[in-house]
Design a protein around this motif. Structure first.
Motif, PDB file in Angstrom:
ATOM      1  N   VAL A   1      65.753  66.769   1.974  1.00 38.47           N
ATOM      2  CA  VAL A   1      67.163  66.600   2.320  1.00 38.47           C
ATOM      3  C   VAL A   1      67.438  67.109   3.731  1.00 38.47           C
ATOM      4  O   VAL A   1      68.152  66.463   4.520  1.00 38.47           O
ATOM      5  CB  VAL A   1      68.058  67.323   1.296  1.00 38.47           C
ATOM      6  CG1 VAL A   1      69.512  67.355   1.768  1.00 38.47           C
ATOM      7  CG2 VAL A   1      67.963  66.647  -0.063  1.00 38.47           C
ATOM      8  N   ARG A   2      66.847  68.254   4.085  1.00 32.59           N
ATOM      9  CA  ARG A   2      67.082  68.805   5.423  1.00 32.59           C
ATOM     10  C   ARG A   2      66.509  67.888   6.508  1.00 32.59           C
ATOM     11  O   ARG A   2      67.152  67.650   7.531  1.00 32.59           O
ATOM     12  CB  ARG A   2      66.453  70.196   5.512  1.00 32.59           C
ATOM     13  CG  ARG A   2      66.757  70.947   6.798  1.00 32.59           C
ATOM     14  CD  ARG A   2      68.233  71.315   6.912  1.00 32.59           C
ATOM     15  NE  ARG A   2      68.680  72.176   5.856  1.00 32.59           N
ATOM     16  CZ  ARG A   2      68.634  73.522   5.893  1.00 32.59           C
ATOM     17  NH1 ARG A   2      68.128  74.125   6.965  1.00 32.59           N
ATOM     18  NH2 ARG A   2      69.103  74.243   4.900  1.00 32.59           N
ATOM     19  N   VAL A   3      65.330  67.356   6.294  1.00 37.11           N
ATOM     20  CA  VAL A   3      64.708  66.459   7.270  1.00 37.11           C
ATOM     21  C   VAL A   3      65.511  65.163   7.407  1.00 37.11           C
ATOM     22  O   VAL A   3      65.674  64.634   8.509  1.00 37.11           O
ATOM     23  CB  VAL A   3      63.248  66.151   6.862  1.00 37.11           C
ATOM     24  CG1 VAL A   3      62.673  65.014   7.704  1.00 37.11           C
ATOM     25  CG2 VAL A   3      62.380  67.396   7.020  1.00 37.11           C
TER      26      VAL A   3
ATOM     27  N   PRO B   1      69.052  65.202  11.899  1.00 39.61           N
ATOM     28  CA  PRO B   1      68.164  64.670  12.934  1.00 39.61           C
ATOM     29  C   PRO B   1      67.796  65.758  13.941  1.00 39.61           C
ATOM     30  O   PRO B   1      68.650  66.532  14.398  1.00 39.61           O
ATOM     31  CB  PRO B   1      68.998  63.567  13.596  1.00 39.61           C
ATOM     32  CG  PRO B   1      69.995  63.180  12.546  1.00 39.61           C
ATOM     33  CD  PRO B   1      70.295  64.438  11.783  1.00 39.61           C
ATOM     34  N   GLY B   2      66.521  65.839  14.251  1.00 38.12           N
ATOM     35  CA  GLY B   2      66.062  66.850  15.188  1.00 38.12           C
ATOM     36  C   GLY B   2      65.590  68.122  14.513  1.00 38.12           C
ATOM     37  O   GLY B   2      64.970  68.975  15.160  1.00 38.12           O
TER      38      GLY B   2
ATOM     39  N   GLY C   1      58.582  70.648   8.972  1.00 39.37           N
ATOM     40  CA  GLY C   1      59.843  70.937   8.291  1.00 39.37           C
ATOM     41  C   GLY C   1      59.751  72.094   7.317  1.00 39.37           C
ATOM     42  O   GLY C   1      60.664  72.920   7.216  1.00 39.37           O
ATOM     43  N   LEU C   2      58.641  72.177   6.566  1.00 43.23           N
ATOM     44  CA  LEU C   2      58.489  73.254   5.579  1.00 43.23           C
ATOM     45  C   LEU C   2      58.453  74.632   6.234  1.00 43.23           C
ATOM     46  O   LEU C   2      59.201  75.539   5.827  1.00 43.23           O
ATOM     47  CB  LEU C   2      57.240  73.006   4.734  1.00 43.23           C
ATOM     48  CG  LEU C   2      56.935  74.049   3.656  1.00 43.23           C
ATOM     49  CD1 LEU C   2      58.091  74.166   2.673  1.00 43.23           C
ATOM     50  CD2 LEU C   2      55.636  73.709   2.925  1.00 43.23           C
TER      51      LEU C   2
ATOM     52  N   ASN D   1      71.735  71.646   0.220  1.00 44.64           N
ATOM     53  CA  ASN D   1      70.487  71.698   0.976  1.00 44.64           C
ATOM     54  C   ASN D   1      70.676  71.336   2.448  1.00 44.64           C
ATOM     55  O   ASN D   1      69.790  71.568   3.264  1.00 44.64           O
ATOM     56  CB  ASN D   1      69.448  70.752   0.353  1.00 44.64           C
ATOM     57  CG  ASN D   1      68.839  71.324  -0.917  1.00 44.64           C
ATOM     58  OD1 ASN D   1      68.598  72.525  -1.006  1.00 44.64           O
ATOM     59  ND2 ASN D   1      68.597  70.474  -1.894  1.00 44.64           N
ATOM     60  N   ASN D   2      71.819  70.781   2.781  1.00 37.74           N
ATOM     61  CA  ASN D   2      72.070  70.402   4.174  1.00 37.74           C
ATOM     62  C   ASN D   2      72.763  71.514   4.953  1.00 37.74           C
ATOM     63  O   ASN D   2      72.527  71.674   6.151  1.00 37.74           O
ATOM     64  CB  ASN D   2      72.937  69.137   4.226  1.00 37.74           C
ATOM     65  CG  ASN D   2      73.256  68.712   5.646  1.00 37.74           C
ATOM     66  OD1 ASN D   2      72.391  68.272   6.381  1.00 37.74           O
ATOM     67  ND2 ASN D   2      74.519  68.855   6.038  1.00 37.74           N
TER      68      ASN D   2
END
Length: 367
Positions: free
Chosen positions: A196-198, A202-203, A211-212, A300-301
């Motif tokens: 969800v974060r990825v 964006p960026g 990402g992890l 999650n965002n």
């Protein structure tokens, strides 16, 4: 095996009592156990040529795996992994637009405009952002969900006994799927958080590999499980609806739509029923779990966000409706495909497709 014939109610050996690993083509039992105790002479054509041994030879069913054996549950686990991970990954573009519609409705106003915005800003590659955590997370979840569902379904059926297992089969489906999903979501949650974060920032990261670590550095390792409660709130009702509705529609299809008993239908027809009933079940799943899906995406965002923040930002109506049409299409297609692939794997491994009969329960000797 001889005990299976001591009751006059049973003239045939249930297929799950066979094990192709021990005897590949035929099974023998003592003649006295059949003809003397139960008075059943229907099996006399299978008497072997060695009459002095008084043996009856029964052809073994064409099954590669013994039902409810460790190998059976392992096969179901593999089937669930193959059914869930690749299908979720295939619909990554739809999932990505859906998540962004939930997080930023001012920018992603509709499905069509959402795809347009995504293409203009990120190009074709942008539609598959987050595919790696999706593949890993949902493969792990599917393995636990399907494999444990088969286990818990049998476990609860044994507790209830044959009579109550048949009478209250829907409750067994609901309990079995809920129990399985609790464990499956523990495997899914970290990858869902990164995905969800990825996808919605964006960026933030290119994918899982960067990402992890970035997520852990920002939120801490426990932050990967920040959304576990909303995830349970989304996935447990979703899975209960997914499995119970599927089982019920399969039963009704073979009872009212297809005049031929399931075991006499061709494999393509059975798999077609699995896909169709799975798609219908997916529509119900999408509707019942959508508010929690919005919560998972929001939490999650946004760093430090709470459920009350989500409700205040999205509104009650928004929780139930934002991104719902797109999710219905996505989940319907996903669920239908998953049941089709899962049952195809079961057929390939030599066990029956799912649904169409009451949960199998082991009858105790004194029952």
């Amino acid at each position: 095996m001889a005990d299976s014939f001591t009751s006059s109610r049973q003239s045939l050996v249930p297929s799950f009592l066979y094990s192709s690993s021990s005897i590949s083509s035929k099974r023998s039992i003592d003649l006295d156990a059949v003809t003397h105790r139960s008075g059943n002479h229907a099996l006399s054509p299978f008497i072997s040529s060695s009459t002095s041994s008084k043996r009856v030879v029964i052809p073994s069913p064409n099954e590669k795996l013994e039902m409810y054996s460790p190998a059976f549950y392992a096969a179901c686990t593999v089937g669930g992994m193959l059914a869930t991970g690749p299908t979720h990954t295939a619909v990554t573009p739809i999932d990505l637009v859906k998540c962004n519609m939930q997080i930023d409705p001012a920018k992603y106003k509709s499905v069509i405009s959402g795809f347009g915005v995504m293409f203009r800003e990120q190009g074709i590659r942008g539609f598959f952002r987050g595919w790696a955590p999706t593949l890993i997370g949902y493969s792990a979840q599917g393995a636990g969900k399907y494999g444990l569902y088969e286990f818990f379904k049998k476990y609860y059926a044994d507790i209830a006994g044959p009579e109550y297992a048949a009478k209250y089969k829907t409750l067994i489906y609901l309990a079995g799927s809920a129990s399985a999903e609790v464990f499956a979501d523990v495997a899914l949650c970290p990858m869902e958080a990164v995905k969800v974060r990825v996808q919605t920032q964006p960026g933030f990261a290119r994918g899982l590999s960067d990402g992890l670590p970035k997520f852990i550095k920002s939120e801490g390792a426990l932050g990967l499980y920040k959304g576990i409660v909303p995830l349970w709130g989304r996935q447990i009702p979703y899975t209960m609806m997914k499995f119970a509705t599927f089982e019920k529609f399969v039963e009704l299809t073979y009872k009212h739509v297809i005049p031929t008993p399931k075991e006499q239908c061709s494999t393509p027809l059975q798999l077609g029923v699995s896909f169709a009933c799975g798609y219908v079940a997916g529509v119900f799943c999408a509707v019942i779990s959508h508010p929690a899906d919005n919560l998972v995406s929001f939490l999650n965002n946004a760093k430090g966000a709470t459920v009350s923040d989500a409700v205040k930002n999205l509104g009650v109506w928004g929780l139930f409706t934002r991104g719902l049409p797109l999710r219905i299409v996505m989940i319907g297609t996903l669920t239908g495909s998953q049941w089709g692939i899962y049952d195809a794997c079961k057929v390939f491994m030599g066990v029956p497709t799912t649904g169409g009969a009451a949960p199998a329960a082991t009858e105790l000797a004194n029952a």
